[in-house]
Design a protein around this motif. Structure first.
Motif, PDB file in Angstrom:
ATOM      1  N   GLY A 252       0.804  -1.214   0.000  1.00 15.76           N
ATOM      2  CA  GLY A 252       0.000   0.000   0.000  1.00 15.76           C
ATOM      3  C   GLY A 252       0.836   1.261   0.000  1.00 15.76           C
ATOM      4  N   THR A 253       2.134   1.163   0.193  1.00 15.03           N
ATOM      5  CA  THR A 253       2.988   2.334   0.172  1.00 15.03           C
ATOM      6  C   THR A 253       3.545   2.550  -1.233  1.00 15.03           C
ATOM      7  N   ASN A 254       4.220   3.683  -1.424  1.00 16.88           N
ATOM      8  CA  ASN A 254       4.814   3.975  -2.731  1.00 16.88           C
ATOM      9  C   ASN A 254       6.306   3.676  -2.741  1.00 16.88           C
ATOM     10  N   LEU A 255       6.769   2.819  -1.816  1.00 16.89           N
ATOM     11  CA  LEU A 255       8.200   2.575  -1.688  1.00 16.89           C
ATOM     12  C   LEU A 255       8.801   1.946  -2.940  1.00 16.89           C
ATOM     13  N   ILE A 256       8.039   1.090  -3.620  1.00 15.53           N
ATOM     14  CA  ILE A 256       8.552   0.478  -4.851  1.00 15.53           C
ATOM     15  C   ILE A 256       8.824   1.556  -5.888  1.00 15.53           C
ATOM     16  N   ASP A 257       7.870   2.470  -6.072  1.00 15.29           N
ATOM     17  CA  ASP A 257       8.063   3.550  -7.042  1.00 15.29           C
ATOM     18  C   ASP A 257       9.257   4.423  -6.660  1.00 15.29           C
ATOM     19  N   VAL A 258       9.434   4.644  -5.367  1.00 17.00           N
ATOM     20  CA  VAL A 258      10.568   5.452  -4.898  1.00 17.00           C
ATOM     21  C   VAL A 258      11.880   4.783  -5.284  1.00 17.00           C
ATOM     22  N   TYR A 259      12.002   3.466  -5.058  1.00 12.77           N
ATOM     23  CA  TYR A 259      13.246   2.777  -5.371  1.00 12.77           C
ATOM     24  C   TYR A 259      13.466   2.625  -6.868  1.00 12.77           C
ATOM     25  N   VAL A 260      12.392   2.487  -7.614  1.00  8.87           N
ATOM     26  CA  VAL A 260      12.537   2.462  -9.070  1.00  8.87           C
ATOM     27  C   VAL A 260      13.094   3.796  -9.545  1.00  8.87           C
ATOM     28  N   ASN A 261      12.623   4.885  -8.961  1.00  4.01           N
ATOM     29  CA  ASN A 261      13.140   6.206  -9.342  1.00  4.01           C
ATOM     30  C   ASN A 261      14.595   6.379  -8.921  1.00  4.01           C
ATOM     31  N   TYR A 262      14.949   5.850  -7.743  1.00  8.26           N
ATOM     32  CA  TYR A 262      16.360   5.880  -7.336  1.00  8.26           C
ATOM     33  C   TYR A 262      17.217   5.170  -8.375  1.00  8.26           C
ATOM     34  N   LEU A 263      16.750   3.992  -8.796  1.00  6.33           N
ATOM     35  CA  LEU A 263      17.508   3.192  -9.754  1.00  6.33           C
ATOM     36  C   LEU A 263      17.605   3.898 -11.100  1.00  6.33           C
ATOM     37  N   ARG A 264      16.518   4.506 -11.524  1.00  2.00           N
ATOM     38  CA  ARG A 264      16.539   5.248 -12.795  1.00  2.00           C
ATOM     39  C   ARG A 264      17.593   6.358 -12.762  1.00  2.00           C
ATOM     40  N   LYS A 265      17.688   7.049 -11.646  1.00  2.00           N
ATOM     41  CA  LYS A 265      18.673   8.128 -11.537  1.00  2.00           C
ATOM     42  C   LYS A 265      20.095   7.585 -11.647  1.00  2.00           C
ATOM     43  N   LYS A 266      20.344   6.423 -11.041  1.00  2.00           N
ATOM     44  CA  LYS A 266      21.679   5.826 -11.134  1.00  2.00           C
ATOM     45  C   LYS A 266      21.977   5.418 -12.579  1.00  2.00           C
ATOM     46  N   LEU A 267      20.990   4.846 -13.265  1.00  2.00           N
ATOM     47  CA  LEU A 267      21.180   4.421 -14.651  1.00  2.00           C
ATOM     48  C   LEU A 267      21.384   5.625 -15.582  1.00  2.00           C
ATOM     49  N   ARG A 268      20.724   6.713 -15.288  1.00  2.00           N
ATOM     50  CA  ARG A 268      20.902   7.915 -16.120  1.00  2.00           C
ATOM     51  C   ARG A 268      22.301   8.475 -16.010  1.00  2.00           C
ATOM     52  N   LEU A 269      22.984   8.194 -14.900  1.00  2.00           N
ATOM     53  CA  LEU A 269      24.364   8.662 -14.750  1.00  2.00           C
ATOM     54  C   LEU A 269      25.289   8.021 -15.765  1.00  2.00           C
ATOM     55  N   VAL A 270      24.879   6.860 -16.317  1.00  2.00           N
ATOM     56  CA  VAL A 270      25.661   6.221 -17.386  1.00  2.00           C
ATOM     57  C   VAL A 270      24.896   6.276 -18.719  1.00  2.00           C
ATOM     58  N   ASN A 271      23.932   7.211 -18.770  1.00  2.00           N
ATOM     59  CA  ASN A 271      23.168   7.474 -20.005  1.00  2.00           C
ATOM     60  C   ASN A 271      22.383   6.251 -20.498  1.00  2.00           C
ATOM     61  N   LEU A 272      21.785   5.535 -19.564  1.00  2.00           N
ATOM     62  CA  LEU A 272      20.906   4.429 -19.908  1.00  2.00           C
ATOM     63  C   LEU A 272      19.549   4.642 -19.236  1.00  2.00           C
ATOM     64  N   GLU A 273      18.482   4.364 -19.993  1.00  2.00           N
ATOM     65  CA  GLU A 273      17.132   4.494 -19.440  1.00  2.00           C
ATOM     66  C   GLU A 273      16.291   3.273 -19.817  1.00  2.00           C
ATOM     67  N   PRO A 274      16.639   2.109 -19.258  1.00  2.00           N
ATOM     68  CA  PRO A 274      15.928   0.884 -19.638  1.00  2.00           C
ATOM     69  C   PRO A 274      14.640   0.617 -18.858  1.00  2.00           C
ATOM     70  N   VAL A 275      14.434   1.305 -17.735  1.00  2.00           N
ATOM     71  CA  VAL A 275      13.244   1.036 -16.920  1.00  2.00           C
ATOM     72  C   VAL A 275      12.075   1.862 -17.449  1.00  2.00           C
ATOM     73  N   LYS A 276      11.093   1.176 -18.021  1.00  2.00           N
ATOM     74  CA  LYS A 276       9.937   1.838 -18.618  1.00  2.00           C
ATOM     75  C   LYS A 276       8.701   1.614 -17.749  1.00  2.00           C
ATOM     76  N   THR A 277       7.868   2.628 -17.674  1.00  2.00           N
ATOM     77  CA  THR A 277       6.610   2.505 -16.946  1.00  2.00           C
ATOM     78  C   THR A 277       5.535   1.956 -17.867  1.00  2.00           C
ATOM     79  N   LEU A 278       4.820   0.957 -17.394  1.00  2.00           N
ATOM     80  CA  LEU A 278       3.678   0.405 -18.121  1.00  2.00           C
ATOM     81  C   LEU A 278       2.422   0.878 -17.401  1.00  2.00           C
ATOM     82  N   ARG A 279       1.709   1.783 -18.028  1.00  2.00           N
ATOM     83  CA  ARG A 279       0.548   2.387 -17.380  1.00  2.00           C
ATOM     84  C   ARG A 279      -0.472   1.319 -16.992  1.00  2.00           C
TER      85      ARG A 279
END
Length: 229
Positions: free
Chosen positions: A187-214
């Motif tokens: 019920g919390t948004n912790l998963i979304d928070v960690y996905v965003n953390y991971l996205r930021k780390k991946l962007r540091l190496v110019n990769l954006e493989p994590v896509k949101t599926l609405r």
């Protein structure tokens, strides 16, 4: 790293859990052999710290059943039994190391580090997908020969799971179950928070493989890690 501590002495269990948590590991506690076996069978742990004198099923029987089912979880046996016979039986059944009580946390921590140095050679230390490389020991991600970006234990677990299941849609409930474990509150948004953390780390190496599926969750796009043709 996810660690399951199977110990029926509450004080020792808390002592070990607090020390490992302070080092950045995720810990879970069980107080019976039967519960330890259930958790190992149904969840993914990197290490089991196993007391031999557990109720319901003793530690040797837990270890025997774990290895009979070909589970390769690393196991450190911790027990008040100091006799050579117990130590030999535990090692013969597939324990990776043995530590007699009383022990210091410094010694336990050192043995854990030594164990993972020994065994990482048999496991896949570096996970690669396209240009993305993840070093499980150093807990870093990198792109080719570029700079290494440090990961927290949770980010590493999430990225490891995504890479192993690339191109497979993952709902938040699936990630909660398979990465966070069944005790996680979806019920919390912790998963979304960690996905965003991971996205930021991946962007540091110019990769954006994590896509949101609405309406579904996320997918890790393997093609986004591949060199541009």
């Amino acid at each position: 790293m996810r660690v399951l501590i199977a110990e029926d002495d509450p004080k020792i269990a808390r002592f070990v859990a607090q020390g490992l948590s302070a080092e950045g590991h995720e810990t879970s506690l069980v107080h019976s052999g039967r519960r330890a076996l259930e958790r190992v069978e149904n969840e993914s742990f990197d290490l089991l710290i196993l007391d031999l004198g557990l109720p319901e099923l003793d530690g040797l029987e837990v270890l025997r059943q774990i290895r009979a089912r070909r589970n390769e979880i690393r196991v450190i046996v911790v027990t008040a039994r100091g006799e050579v016979d117990d130590r030999v039986i535990g090692l013969d059944l597939g324990a990776d190391d043995y530590l007699a009580k009383p022990f210091s946390f410094v010694e336990l921590s050192a043995r854990i580090r030594a164990l993972f140095r020994r065994t990482e050679g048999g496991a896949e230390r570096v996970l690669t997908l396209g240009q993305l490389e993840v070093d499980r020991v150093e807990r870093t991600l990198s792109r080719g020969e570029g700079a290494k970006v440090p990961l927290t234990s949770r980010e590493l677990q999430l990225l490891d799971y995504f890479m192993k299941h690339a191109d497979e849609p993952q709902s938040r409930a699936m990630l909660a179950d398979r990465v966070w474990g069944y005790q996680f509150d979806t019920g919390t948004n912790l998963i979304d928070v960690y996905v965003n953390y991971l996205r930021k780390k991946l962007r540091l190496v110019n990769l954006e493989p994590v896509k949101t599926l609405r309406g579904i969750g996320y997918v890790f796009d393997a093609a986004a890690c591949s060199p541009v043709s």
